[in-house]
Design a protein around this motif. Structure first.
Motif, PDB file in Angstrom:
ATOM      1  N   ALA B  17       0.751  -1.373  -0.087  1.00  0.00           N
ATOM      2  CA  ALA B  17      -0.068  -0.032   0.071  1.00  0.00           C
ATOM      3  C   ALA B  17       0.909   1.171   0.012  1.00  0.00           C
ATOM      4  O   ALA B  17       0.615   1.941  -0.865  1.00  0.00           O
ATOM      5  CB  ALA B  17      -1.029   0.145   1.129  1.00  0.00           C
ATOM      6  N   ALA B  18       1.926   1.334   0.781  1.00  0.00           N
ATOM      7  CA  ALA B  18       2.802   2.529   0.935  1.00  0.00           C
ATOM      8  C   ALA B  18       3.688   2.635  -0.420  1.00  0.00           C
ATOM      9  O   ALA B  18       3.577   3.854  -0.996  1.00  0.00           O
ATOM     10  CB  ALA B  18       3.616   2.229   2.114  1.00  0.00           C
ATOM     11  N   SER B  21       1.086   3.956  -2.921  1.00  0.00           N
ATOM     12  CA  SER B  21       0.807   5.235  -2.642  1.00  0.00           C
ATOM     13  C   SER B  21       1.843   6.460  -2.914  1.00  0.00           C
ATOM     14  O   SER B  21       1.476   7.665  -3.314  1.00  0.00           O
ATOM     15  CB  SER B  21       0.536   5.359  -0.963  1.00  0.00           C
ATOM     16  N   LEU B  22       3.161   6.047  -2.552  1.00  0.00           N
ATOM     17  CA  LEU B  22       4.169   6.966  -2.583  1.00  0.00           C
ATOM     18  C   LEU B  22       4.670   7.286  -3.904  1.00  0.00           C
ATOM     19  O   LEU B  22       5.294   8.093  -4.211  1.00  0.00           O
ATOM     20  CB  LEU B  22       5.117   6.536  -1.651  1.00  0.00           C
ATOM     21  N   LEU B  25       4.018  10.333  -5.667  1.00  0.00           N
ATOM     22  CA  LEU B  25       4.635  11.265  -5.236  1.00  0.00           C
ATOM     23  C   LEU B  25       5.977  11.518  -5.280  1.00  0.00           C
ATOM     24  O   LEU B  25       6.728  12.656  -5.495  1.00  0.00           O
ATOM     25  CB  LEU B  25       4.470  11.355  -3.577  1.00  0.00           C
ATOM     26  N   ILE B 196      -8.901  17.442   6.806  1.00  0.00           N
ATOM     27  CA  ILE B 196      -9.796  17.316   5.586  1.00  0.00           C
ATOM     28  C   ILE B 196     -10.197  18.634   5.324  1.00  0.00           C
ATOM     29  O   ILE B 196     -10.197  18.852   4.140  1.00  0.00           O
ATOM     30  CB  ILE B 196     -11.242  16.218   6.068  1.00  0.00           C
ATOM     31  N   PHE B 253      -1.099  17.572   7.883  1.00  0.00           N
ATOM     32  CA  PHE B 253      -1.383  16.077   8.351  1.00  0.00           C
ATOM     33  C   PHE B 253      -0.302  15.689   9.402  1.00  0.00           C
ATOM     34  O   PHE B 253      -0.512  15.030  10.186  1.00  0.00           O
ATOM     35  CB  PHE B 253      -1.276  15.150   6.958  1.00  0.00           C
ATOM     36  N   LEU B 254       1.025  16.185   8.929  1.00  0.00           N
ATOM     37  CA  LEU B 254       2.206  15.514   9.838  1.00  0.00           C
ATOM     38  C   LEU B 254       2.049  15.949  11.138  1.00  0.00           C
ATOM     39  O   LEU B 254       2.266  15.370  12.217  1.00  0.00           O
ATOM     40  CB  LEU B 254       3.700  15.956   9.261  1.00  0.00           C
ATOM     41  N   GLN B 257      -1.460  14.326  12.934  1.00  0.00           N
ATOM     42  CA  GLN B 257      -1.417  12.893  12.915  1.00  0.00           C
ATOM     43  C   GLN B 257      -1.185  12.457  14.163  1.00  0.00           C
ATOM     44  O   GLN B 257      -1.660  11.413  14.470  1.00  0.00           O
ATOM     45  CB  GLN B 257      -0.798  12.549  11.963  1.00  0.00           C
TER      46      GLN B 257
ATOM     47  N   THR C 123       1.297   8.281   7.247  1.00  0.00           N
ATOM     48  CA  THR C 123       1.434   9.435   6.307  1.00  0.00           C
ATOM     49  C   THR C 123       1.557   8.863   4.863  1.00  0.00           C
ATOM     50  O   THR C 123       0.983   9.502   4.051  1.00  0.00           O
ATOM     51  CB  THR C 123       2.765   9.983   6.697  1.00  0.00           C
ATOM     52  N   ALA C 124       2.266   7.851   4.571  1.00  0.00           N
ATOM     53  CA  ALA C 124       2.420   7.349   3.012  1.00  0.00           C
ATOM     54  C   ALA C 124       1.049   7.038   2.575  1.00  0.00           C
ATOM     55  O   ALA C 124       0.801   7.536   1.607  1.00  0.00           O
ATOM     56  CB  ALA C 124       3.321   6.096   3.180  1.00  0.00           C
ATOM     57  N   ILE C 125       0.059   6.307   3.308  1.00  0.00           N
ATOM     58  CA  ILE C 125      -1.119   6.105   2.845  1.00  0.00           C
ATOM     59  C   ILE C 125      -2.241   7.201   2.554  1.00  0.00           C
ATOM     60  O   ILE C 125      -2.971   7.274   1.796  1.00  0.00           O
ATOM     61  CB  ILE C 125      -1.860   4.758   3.647  1.00  0.00           C
ATOM     62  N   PHE C 126      -1.880   8.122   3.538  1.00  0.00           N
ATOM     63  CA  PHE C 126      -2.712   9.338   3.567  1.00  0.00           C
ATOM     64  C   PHE C 126      -2.145  10.471   2.166  1.00  0.00           C
ATOM     65  O   PHE C 126      -3.156  10.934   1.595  1.00  0.00           O
ATOM     66  CB  PHE C 126      -2.755  10.053   4.723  1.00  0.00           C
ATOM     67  N   LEU C 127      -0.992  10.378   2.098  1.00  0.00           N
ATOM     68  CA  LEU C 127      -0.571  11.683   0.988  1.00  0.00           C
ATOM     69  C   LEU C 127      -1.046  11.568  -0.295  1.00  0.00           C
ATOM     70  O   LEU C 127      -1.517  12.657  -0.447  1.00  0.00           O
ATOM     71  CB  LEU C 127       0.929  11.229   0.972  1.00  0.00           C
ATOM     72  N   PRO C 128      -1.698  10.466  -0.752  1.00  0.00           N
ATOM     73  CA  PRO C 128      -2.121  10.676  -1.954  1.00  0.00           C
ATOM     74  C   PRO C 128      -3.408  11.457  -2.331  1.00  0.00           C
ATOM     75  O   PRO C 128      -3.131  12.397  -3.216  1.00  0.00           O
ATOM     76  CB  PRO C 128      -2.707   9.152  -2.512  1.00  0.00           C
ATOM     77  N   TYR C 188      -7.762   8.528   2.794  1.00  0.00           N
ATOM     78  CA  TYR C 188      -8.623   9.882   3.341  1.00  0.00           C
ATOM     79  C   TYR C 188      -9.896   9.097   4.163  1.00  0.00           C
ATOM     80  O   TYR C 188      -9.722   9.261   5.138  1.00  0.00           O
ATOM     81  CB  TYR C 188      -9.300  10.221   1.919  1.00  0.00           C
TER      82      TYR C 188
END
Lengths: 451, 269, 308
Positions: B17-18, B21-22, B25, B196, B253-254, B257, C123-128, C188
């Motif tokens: 998943a990571a 997702s990354l 980016l 959000i 977010f950072l 969180q 963080t990684a999974i939220f970032l998109p 999200y």
């Protein structure tokens, strides 16, 4: 009731906080950001009731700093030589955003928010003027001589015989090829000049076989090339009364068949997006492109290919009455809005620069590649300068020469509907649908949209 | 060690998943250091064009002004939205009644219509009040959203009623209970809501571009739109702008969180 | 209903009503700012849009339609609109359940006490969803290009014999949109579940452990029921978001090929701003979307919002 009282205080505090943030943003908008506003722009009122600032300042909305914005600012300099008080505030707004703003302002009847001058894409001109005539002032009283422009170019913005736009950006179509790739297959640019599409296909197949490089690329499902083919033969998707002529249109059928042949023979590579289309020639996957001459700006970003390109005219459609080697795609024209603070000034400014100054066009051509539609400017010697990127060819003189031969294109108010429907038809035909049926469906789609 | 091993499928799943997702980016970051031509050629290694891209971006666009306008709009929207919506969500759940349920149902309707359809009347409303080009006009349509109210209402279901009753017995007013007890307890919900809301406000495009008629109030999404509007798009510069535009949301977010991670144990008991 | 049960004091009926009545009023007062704002900022324009949907014409030349429901009747004959409804429902039916289940699993994993590098995964999974649409669409188009990374990978693994023309065939184009949606919005939704999990009673997990429940059982019978309010919220939101989907259709596939991946909202934008402006017709489309979302939300509320 203690609670209620506190709630009221909370609400009041929230309201106060709100108004404070509102104010502070207004202040800092002109304070911290320094330099974002030109002399004229800084005077814009906080409430934003109007963007005119008194004096001679005219507000212009346009896009592309390297092209339209640059040209407008240069025009201002030219005009300022004779009118030292003249001020111009050119504001950058992307075309899509201009269209959204124009629609919103017209639809909500808030015309007082319009700038003085706005650039409008040629293909969208009829649609905007026909649906929202209240947005613009016509050029009827401007004193500009429109006969100094090729008719094909002014026709985009003529409605019922009245000129609503002053052509600026040139959309004349060119065929650009990599001369090194052609040479590898034993050809020169001359072999691709004044030819027909059937000759082009023979040559392109040979180039593909010998070098492995296709000569053309395009966005899948885009009807750009079809529309250029149609215009090159003086045909369009609409008749003079604006009725769609998609079904039973022999020229369109031939254009679609031709497109299909190009794809099937691998001469035209279909890609998925505009970025990929640009990438095909910038990264050297294909050895040419056919599009409006503005595409040359993108071609020239491939600095490692300098000197390897040259341009010529388009292939001509076979066996079509009125077929030529010339066409156009895109382009845009200036419009004076109905909210103009000083019509006479705006008209005189445009007349003295875009429609009256050879010196102006001589300045903007070398630095931005902005090619004049205004015929007197094209006689200037600047246009005959050799261009190193294009192997020393005087491409600007060539383009201006092509421009004079482009047949008119009847866009009509439903241009985008027509184009979308034809795009859908092309996709279906490429995927195996019967052309007559697909075009009949396209005709019905457009008729439905118009009904 | 054995524990880590037992969690192996979990780690494998998270890793996949990571990575997925990354990757885009990573492409964005790398592209910001490459030339336009390299970006178009999908180059996946860092280049040496970052400084040139920075120079070109700052020369063609007023990034500082756009960042500032975006930040003001997003921060103001988030602060007001959190106050207005959390107090409403709290009211809906803690003082639950049939009538309020019905009102919630009605309010929910407000989020079910595409914005493109309500934009023109809304524009007219603000234009009539002379509020175009104002921060107020940018944020007002975004501060009270059925979604946030519902989020706080749903979260309040887990707000322990014993605490509420105890506070009432202590003589705290309803508003004080909300401010002193509810807000700290629901920190993770606030963190989620703030993330959000900030993100939505920061990326909001259609409404700001319409209501901020005058281009000098342009926000980051509008700046990016301008970068792609010319005949030639410099994709390296574009990706740098996109990267800069993404940073604030990432930072928010950072920062927030940590609140997602806080257990209920410390906060309430 | 809020009750004062458990209050040690013995209250008379009258006093009890007075107290409840006052609390009820306080509750209403808490709602007023939010409700007023929604009233002015949403309902007022919505009423205007409803009136508009009963008018036909182009540009500013709008008149009462004849008959009044003409725009709605016209929609049923509009082949492009019917296609966009079908496309949107394909996205809804496939993407929403998959995304919510993935988000649940991810949040469950991330909430485990003994998980390492929590902050990184989160963080990684939220970032998109924090990434700008521009870069996201560029990356996705590049990845799914005919000579792109995805095809290279599939060919290398011998999963396909020839490159797939992803964006130019109806079903694969829709697949790309669904993958894009999953990529952007799973993290999200995960954030809401994470926030929800923080508010849960930790004792229930301990109890489950003592009872000998494995991770799967704990997840199914302890976590999910307690997260129900949050699951309902995300389900309604995702349904709403998907039925109003615009970004992916616009930026990833431009609705193509041949309108086969275009969404209802994309078409609404087209008829309002890109094509000949027909705001009455556009307003009618928006009310169709409203009604569809409302029906689905109502069903979800009925199924998921029962107070036990």
């Amino acid at each position: 009731m203690n609670t209620t009282k506190k709630l009221i205080w909370l609400a009041a505090a929230a309201a106060l906080g709100l108004s404070m943030t509102a104010c502070s943003s207004g202040d800092s908008g002109s304070g911290t950001s320094g330099g974002d506003t030109s002399a004229a722009g800084a005077a814009t009122t906080d409430a934003g009731t109007t963007t005119t600032t008194g004096g001679d300042a005219l507000v212009v909305w346009t896009w592309d700093p390297a092209f339209n914005i640059y040209a407008m600012n240069e025009a201002a300099k030219v005009y300022q030589a004779d009118h030292p008080d003249f001020q111009l505030d050119v504001q950058e707004v992307a075309w899509d955003d201009i269209q959204t703003k124009l629609t919103t302002l017209a639809q909500s009847k808030t015309l007082s928010e319009l700038p003085d001058i706005v650039l409008v894409q040629n293909n969208a001109f009829q649609k905007n003027v026909i649906n929202y005539p209240e947005l613009f002032s016509s050029f009827a009283d401007s004193g500009i001589d429109f006969s100094q422009y090729p008719q094909a170019v002014t026709d985009y913005s003529v409605i019922d015989g009245v000129n609503w736009g002053l052509p600026f950006d040139n959309g004349t179509a060119v065929a650009a090829y990599r001369t090194d790739v052609l040479a590898e297959a034993g050809y020169t640019i001359a072999d691709f000049t004044d030819i027909t599409w059937s000759q082009f296909i023979t040559l392109a197949e040979d180039v593909l076989a010998k070098t492995g490089k296709p000569l053309l690329s395009g966005q899948a499902g885009s009807s750009d090339l079809i529309m250029m083919l149609l215009q090159s033969a003086g045909a369009s998707l609409f008749d003079a009364d604006g009725n769609p002529t998609i079904a039973g249109n022999e020229t369109l059928k031939k254009a679609v068949a031709l497109y299909q042949e190009l794809v099937e023979k691998g001469i035209l590579v279909e890609v998925n997006s505009w970025d990929e289309y640009i990438a095909t020639f910038v990264t050297g996957q294909v050895a040419g492109t056919i599009n409006g001459c503005w595409i040359l700006a993108s071609v020239q970003t491939a600095t490692d290919q300098s000197g390897l390109w040259d341009i010529t005219n388009l292939p001509k459609m076979d066996d079509v009455a009125g077929a030529t080697n010339y066409s156009a795609n895109g382009g845009s024209s200036w419009a004076i809005t109905s909210n103009v603070s000083d019509y006479a000034l705006a008209a005189d400014f445009l007349k003295s620069t875009f429609a009256g100054s050879t010196a102006f066009y001589d300045t903007i051509l070398p630095s931005s590649g902005a090619i004049a539609n205004w015929l007197p400017a094209s006689k200037s010697s600047v246009y005959a300068e050799p261009q190193a990127f294009f192997g020393g060819d005087a491409i600007y003189a060539k383009i201006v020469e092509y421009a004079a031969s482009v047949p008119s294109n009847n866009t009509g108010a439903y241009y985008y509907e027509g184009r979308d429907a034809v795009s859908t038809a092309i996709t279906e035909i490429i995927n195996g649908a019967d052309p007559d049926t697909a075009l009949q469906t396209a005709q019905e789609t457009v008729e439905f949209a118009m009904g | 060690m054995t524990r880590t091993l037992r969690n192996l499928p979990g780690y494998a799943f998270l890793t996949v998943a990571a990575v997925l997702s990354l990757f885009p980016l990573y492409f964005m970051v790398v592209s910001a250091t490459n030339t336009s031509q390299d970006v178009l050629g999908s180059r996946l290694t860092p280049g040496t064009n970052l400084l040139q891209n920075v120079r070109d971006l700052f020369a063609t666009a007023d990034v500082r002004s756009a960042m500032w306008h975006s930040a003001v709009n997003a921060v103001a929207t988030t602060l007001v939205a959190l106050v207005v919506c959390s107090i409403a969500g709290y009211g809906f759940e803690i003082f639950h009644s049939k009538g309020k349920d019905r009102l919630m149902g009605v309010l929910l309707l407000a989020m079910m219509i595409p914005f493109a359809a309500t934009m023109i009347p809304l524009f007219q409303l603000f234009a009539d009040m002379g509020l175009t080009n104002s921060t107020l006009a940018v944020i007002l349509p975004a501060v009270s959203t059925p979604f946030l109210i519902l989020l706080f209402r749903q979260s309040s279901r887990n707000f322990p009623h014993e605490i509420l009753e105890a506070a009432r017995l202590d003589g705290l007013s309803e508003l004080m209970i909300f401010a002193r007890i509810y807000i700290p307890t629901m920190r993770s919900t606030y963190a989620a809501a703030a993330t959000i809301t900030f993100m939505a406000a920061w990326n909001n495009f259609l409404w700001p571009k319409v209501i901020l008629v005058s281009p000098q109030y342009q926000t980051m999404p509008m700046l990016i739109s301008n970068l792609t509007s010319g005949y030639v798009t410099n994709y390296g510069v574009l990706m740098l702008a996109v990267l800069l535009a993404s940073l604030p949301t990432v930072v928010i977010f950072l920062v927030l969180q940590r609140s997602f991670a806080e257990g209920i144990t410390g906060a309430i008991k | 209903m809020t009750t004062v049960a458990g209050t040690p004091r013995d209250l008379s009926k009258a006093r009890r009503f007075g107290l409840e009545g006052r609390r009820n009023l306080t509750g209403w007062a808490f709602l007023i700012p939010a409700a007023l704002l929604i009233g002015v900022m949403s309902f007022y324009p919505m009423v205007q849009a409803l009136i508009l949907s009963l008018k036909s014409g182009k540009g500013t030349n709008l008149n009462w339609a004849e008959p009044l429901w003409y725009n709605y009747e016209r929609l049923t004959r509009d082949t492009i609109f019917v296609q966009t409804v079908k496309n949107t429902f394909v996205y809804l039916i496939i993407q929403v359940p998959v995304m919510l289940i993935l988000a649940l699993i991810l949040s469950y994993l991330l909430n485990k006490k003994d998980l390492r590098f929590k902050a990184f995964w989160r963080t990684a999974i939220f970032l998109p969803c924090a990434v700008s649409l521009v870069s996201y669409s560029m990356v996705f188009r590049t990845l799914f290009a005919t000579d792109g990374f995805v095809n290279d990978a599939l060919l290398a693994l011998h999963l396909v014999d020839a490159p797939v023309n992803w964006l130019n065939q109806p079903n694969t184009a829709r697949t790309v949109i669904i993958i894009g949606l999953l990529w952007r919005w799973t993290g999200y939704n995960m954030v809401f579940y994470l926030a929800g999990l923080q508010n849960l009673d930790y004792a229930t997990f301990e109890a489950a452990k003592i009872d000998g429940a494995g991770p799967v059982k704990t997840f199914l019978y302890v976590t999910i029921p307690q997260l129900k309010p949050m699951i309902l919220l995300t389900a309604i939101m995702s349904t709403n978001g998907t039925l109003q989907l615009f970004d992916e259709s616009w930026a990833l596939t431009a609705g193509g090929p041949a309108n086969m991946s275009k969404t209802m909202s994309h078409y609404l934008y087209d008829v309002s701003f890109r094509l000949t402006p027909q705001f009455g017709y556009g307003a009618a489309i928006s009310y169709v979307i409203l009604v569809l979302v409302a029906i689905l939300a109502f069903i979800q509320m009925k199924v998921g919002d029962r107070r036990d």
